[in-house]
Design an enzyme around this catalytic site. Structure first.
Site, PDB file in Angstrom:
ATOM      1  N   CYS A 153      33.132  38.556   1.581  1.00  8.74           N
ATOM      2  CA  CYS A 153      32.144  39.360   2.311  1.00  8.74           C
ATOM      3  C   CYS A 153      31.554  40.439   1.410  1.00  8.74           C
ATOM      4  O   CYS A 153      30.550  41.029   1.743  1.00  8.74           O
ATOM      5  CB  CYS A 153      32.777  40.007   3.524  1.00  8.74           C
ATOM      6  N   GLU A 174      41.838  29.338  12.195  1.00  8.23           N
ATOM      7  CA  GLU A 174      42.430  28.006  12.364  1.00  8.23           C
ATOM      8  C   GLU A 174      42.257  27.167  11.100  1.00  8.23           C
ATOM      9  O   GLU A 174      42.862  26.101  10.974  1.00  8.23           O
ATOM     10  CB  GLU A 174      41.820  27.293  13.582  1.00  8.23           C
ATOM     11  N   SER A 192      32.229  36.258  11.061  1.00 11.87           N
ATOM     12  CA  SER A 192      30.777  36.124  10.898  1.00 11.87           C
ATOM     13  C   SER A 192      30.018  37.008  11.898  1.00 11.87           C
ATOM     14  O   SER A 192      30.589  37.485  12.885  1.00 11.87           O
ATOM     15  CB  SER A 192      30.394  34.666  11.094  1.00 11.87           C
ATOM     16  N   PHE A 240      38.690  32.975   7.627  1.00 11.26           N
ATOM     17  CA  PHE A 240      39.392  32.076   6.701  1.00 11.26           C
ATOM     18  C   PHE A 240      39.464  32.636   5.285  1.00 11.26           C
ATOM     19  O   PHE A 240      40.333  32.242   4.514  1.00 11.26           O
ATOM     20  CB  PHE A 240      38.698  30.694   6.669  1.00 11.26           C
ATOM     21  N   GLU A 269      23.263  34.930   5.243  1.00 10.44           N
ATOM     22  CA  GLU A 269      24.447  34.983   4.391  1.00 10.44           C
ATOM     23  C   GLU A 269      24.784  33.541   4.018  1.00 10.44           C
ATOM     24  O   GLU A 269      25.042  32.705   4.890  1.00 10.44           O
ATOM     25  CB  GLU A 269      25.613  35.597   5.177  1.00 10.44           C
ATOM     26  N   LYS A 304      45.745  36.450  15.715  1.00 11.67           N
ATOM     27  CA  LYS A 304      45.168  35.101  15.893  1.00 11.67           C
ATOM     28  C   LYS A 304      44.405  34.809  14.598  1.00 11.67           C
ATOM     29  O   LYS A 304      43.247  35.166  14.449  1.00 11.67           O
ATOM     30  CB  LYS A 304      44.235  35.090  17.115  1.00 11.67           C
TER      31      LYS A 304
HETATM   32  P1  NAD Z   1      34.183  33.100  11.873  1.00 12.99           P
HETATM   33  O1  NAD Z   1      33.377  34.145  12.575  1.00 12.99           O
HETATM   34  O2  NAD Z   1      33.755  31.696  12.011  1.00 12.99           O
HETATM   35  O3  NAD Z   1      35.708  33.134  12.384  1.00 12.99           O
HETATM   36  C1  NAD Z   1      36.442  34.346  12.410  1.00 12.99           C
HETATM   37  C2  NAD Z   1      37.479  34.274  13.524  1.00 12.99           C
HETATM   38  O4  NAD Z   1      36.825  34.189  14.785  1.00 12.99           O
HETATM   39  C3  NAD Z   1      38.416  33.074  13.431  1.00 12.99           C
HETATM   40  O5  NAD Z   1      39.723  33.513  13.756  1.00 12.99           O
HETATM   41  C4  NAD Z   1      37.876  32.108  14.467  1.00 12.99           C
HETATM   42  O6  NAD Z   1      38.886  31.331  15.063  1.00 12.99           O
HETATM   43  C5  NAD Z   1      37.261  33.026  15.500  1.00 12.99           C
HETATM   44  N1  NAD Z   1      36.085  32.429  16.146  1.00 12.99           N
HETATM   45  C6  NAD Z   1      35.206  31.550  15.608  1.00 12.99           C
HETATM   46  N2  NAD Z   1      34.224  31.269  16.478  1.00 12.99           N
HETATM   47  C7  NAD Z   1      34.483  31.973  17.596  1.00 12.99           C
HETATM   48  C8  NAD Z   1      33.817  32.116  18.845  1.00 12.99           C
HETATM   49  N3  NAD Z   1      32.693  31.454  19.114  1.00 12.99           N
HETATM   50  N4  NAD Z   1      34.355  32.941  19.754  1.00 12.99           N
HETATM   51  C9  NAD Z   1      35.492  33.623  19.502  1.00 12.99           C
HETATM   52  N5  NAD Z   1      36.157  33.532  18.331  1.00 12.99           N
HETATM   53  C10 NAD Z   1      35.675  32.724  17.388  1.00 12.99           C
HETATM   54  O7  NAD Z   1      34.262  33.560  10.351  1.00 12.99           O
HETATM   55  P2  NAD Z   1      34.823  32.747   9.104  1.00 12.99           P
HETATM   56  O8  NAD Z   1      33.880  31.649   8.776  1.00 12.99           O
HETATM   57  O9  NAD Z   1      36.257  32.434   9.296  1.00 12.99           O
HETATM   58  O10 NAD Z   1      34.745  33.878   7.965  1.00 12.99           O
HETATM   59  C11 NAD Z   1      33.630  34.094   7.167  1.00 12.99           C
HETATM   60  C12 NAD Z   1      32.810  35.247   7.677  1.00 12.99           C
HETATM   61  O11 NAD Z   1      33.603  36.427   7.705  1.00 12.99           O
HETATM   62  C13 NAD Z   1      31.643  35.593   6.755  1.00 12.99           C
HETATM   63  O12 NAD Z   1      30.516  35.865   7.550  1.00 12.99           O
HETATM   64  C14 NAD Z   1      32.102  36.865   6.038  1.00 12.99           C
HETATM   65  O13 NAD Z   1      31.075  37.718   5.594  1.00 12.99           O
HETATM   66  C15 NAD Z   1      32.895  37.509   7.112  1.00 12.99           C
HETATM   67  N6  NAD Z   1      33.817  38.478   6.554  1.00 12.99           N
HETATM   68  C16 NAD Z   1      33.525  39.796   6.723  1.00 12.99           C
HETATM   69  C17 NAD Z   1      34.353  40.759   6.172  1.00 12.99           C
HETATM   70  C18 NAD Z   1      34.038  42.218   6.341  1.00 12.99           C
HETATM   71  O14 NAD Z   1      34.912  43.014   6.066  1.00 12.99           O
HETATM   72  N7  NAD Z   1      32.861  42.592   6.768  1.00 12.99           N
HETATM   73  C19 NAD Z   1      35.490  40.377   5.455  1.00 12.99           C
HETATM   74  C20 NAD Z   1      35.759  39.008   5.308  1.00 12.99           C
HETATM   75  C21 NAD Z   1      34.921  38.067   5.873  1.00 12.99           C
END
Ligand code: NAD
Length: 497
Positions: free
Chosen positions: A282, A177, A227, A150, A382, A174
């Site tokens: 991040c 959401e 994450s 997000f 985090e 994808k």
């Molecule tokens: P998230 O892991 O909750 O969601 C990321 C994506 O995965 C979304 O599209 C979501 O629909 C999907 N998803 C969620 N749960 C899932 C599951 N159980 N199985 C399969 N797919 C699933 O992450 P978020 O809250 O949207 O984003 C924040 C996180 O992203 C933070 O931890 C941040 O550090 C990380 N991030 C990392 C970087 C990097 O380059 N390392 C960059 C930006 C964000």
């Protein structure tokens, strides 16, 4: 009644048949801006089949033509920069200036993708044996998938699909959401730039959609940003299904502050890098490691952070916006409470923060802890909020030991006037992106985004030359052309020269 947003399948924006819908809310007001469908099995299959079909013709499109598509796209993105930033600010709560930055970082990747001709150049050696030449070419893989978080709904999709598509692949996005409106608009502009049907598909939904993509036999590569637990799941499941996977995950980024560093620079950089975007980056600095006497600056840091005021995205005086969701806010509040219970000293507590006129926003004020120990949850986890934890050590060696003991390795920075200290830190620290007097050292797209350890699963990183290698396969051709020399009989051994 909020609209259900469409999905992009085979060049058409289609209404989903999904029964389940996800609310997309304005995090400052809780107003429901739109509803996102959870793509059905049939829609996922149609998107994959269409992308597979489109690949056969798209891979044959000359590379300069693919580059020109990216040039037109980059131009359109710039033309729509403000409009994209408004959509983005509305669904993420980011301030308008920060939303523009999110879009801009993505535009830079589209700009880089317009250089695809030189990025796709292979290697050649003439006379590898007598009158034999070898050349290596890179060729696209097929259907690639991007699953995005997000917190950067423009930049991170743009890290992925322009380069993958410029390489000759087709791509299924994808997006998160929680903020799918910006990615949909990015895809509309991509069609407007001239992208053929099926080259980019957009599906919406959550876990079930992701799992269907991860396990489908027609998907060749997966790019994920999100994450840690989800990143591990994506890497394990994708590789188990024999796909190429790059998974960028969470972080805990330390800034090391040497006592010889310029104090004013340190403080203003720390405030911005920890609380900008409400800490939902991040590469945010979430741990400040004060070396020696620099710890005397903590009181002044608290005073500067206390002046920050979150606010609505249209408020030009707001330092940052709300957290993305009520759940995210509650999670950070819980971590702040745990920090206090575990014995850290809370110098600023933003758990209960109000913004006049926006009583329902997911607001959190700037929060600062000191006397934080490595076993506390506010250090281990985090937090992803406007929360900075301060640690104190006596020497640079102790600081390096602390940073290297962290399971994460996304970004770090050192503030100092000493070239020797900076050189030693950059060499010894086990983190993939290091800033020297630069708090958030995100590399521009001609480099790659190189997180390490628990912040990244895979080997080839996002954008830059590494992304071109991730989205392609190398083919090596060894060739010889005959003249009229008589054949001397079959050669039964490996030739020694
Ligand atoms: P998230 O892991 O909750 O969601 C990321 C994506 O995965 C979304 O599209 C979501 O629909 C999907 N998803 C969620 N749960 C899932 C599951 N159980 N199985 C399969 N797919 C699933 O992450 P978020 O809250 O949207 O984003 C924040 C996180 O992203 C933070 O931890 C941040 O550090 C990380 N991030 C990392 C970087 C990097 O380059 N390392 C960059 C930006 C964000």
């Amino acid at each position: 009644m909020p609209q259900v947003i469409p999905q992009l399948i085979n060049g058409q924006w289609q209404a989903s048949n999904a029964r389940e819908l996800i609310e997309v809310t304005d995090p400052a007001t809780q107003e429901v801006l739109a509803l996102a469908p959870k793509a059905t099995h049939e829609e996922i299959e149609a998107a994959i089949a269409g992308a597979k079909q489109a690949f056969f013709s798209w891979r044959e499109v000359p590379v300069p033509e693919r580059a020109r598509l990216m040039l037109r796209y980059q131009h359109l993105l710039k033309e729509h920069h403000d409009e994209l930033a408004e959509i983005l600010a509305g669904e993420t709560g980011k301030t308008f200036a920060d939303a523009k930055g999110d879009v801009w970082r993505g535009i830079e990747v589209a700009e880089h993708a317009a250089n695809i001709c030189s990025l796709m150049m292979g290697e050649t050696v003439e006379n590898v044996a007598r009158e034999i030449d070898t050349a290596s070419y890179i060729q696209p893989l097929g259907v690639c998938v991007g699953i995005t978080p997000f917190n950067f709904p423009a930049m991170i999709p743009l890290w992925m699909f322009p380069l993958a598509i410029a390489c000759g692949n087709t791509f299924i996005l994808k997006p998160s959401e929680q903020d799918p409106l910006t990615p949909n608009r990015l895809a509309e502009l991509f069609l407007e730039a001239g992208a053929p049907a099926g080259v980019l598909q957009v599906l919406h939904g959550g876990r079930e959609v992701v799992d269907a993509l991860l396990t489908h036999e027609d998907i060749r590569a997966i790019s994920f940003v999100g994450s840690v637990p989800v990143g591990q799941h994506i890497y394990r499941t994708g590789t188990q299904h024999l796909k190429r996977v790059q998974a960028f995950a969470g972080a805990k980024n330390h800034m090391v502050i040497m006592p010889d560093a310029p104090k004013d620079q340190v403080l203003s950089n720390l405030v911005g890098a920890s609380c900008g975007a409400a800490g939902q980056r991040c590469m945010a600095i979430s741990v400040a490691v004060f070396v020696g006497e620099s710890k005397q600056w903590i009181a002044e840091l608290a005073a500067q952070m206390a002046e920050l005021r979150p606010g609505y995205w249209k408020d030009s005086g707001a330092a940052y916006g709300p957290l993305i969701s009520q759940q995210a806010k509650q999670r950070v509040q819980k971590l702040i409470a745990e920090g206090k219970a575990e014995g850290a000293e809370c110098l600023l507590d933003g758990s209960h923060c109000e913004v006049p006129g926006y009583p329902d926003g997911n607001w959190l004020g700037p929060t600062l802890f000191r006397n934080v120990k490595p076993n506390m949850s506010i250090y281990r986890e985090e937090i992803f909020g406007p929360v900075l934890v301060c640690m104190e050590v006596d020497t640079l060696e102790e600081a390096i030991e602390l940073v290297n003991a962290s399971p994460f390795g996304n970004g770090t920075s050192i503030f100092t006037r000493s070239g020797g200290a900076a050189r030693h830190y950059q060499h010894a620290v086990e983190v993939g992106q290091v800033g020297i007097n630069v708090p958030i050292p995100v590399p521009l797209p001609f480099f790659s985004f190189t997180g390490w350890k628990g912040s990244f699963y895979g080997d080839l990183h996002a954008y830059g030359k590494q992304a071109v290698r991730f989205y392609t396969e190398t083919k090596t051709v060894t060739s010889r052309w005959f003249d009229d020399t008589p054949v001397s009989g079959p050669n039964m051994t490996i030739q020694l020269k």
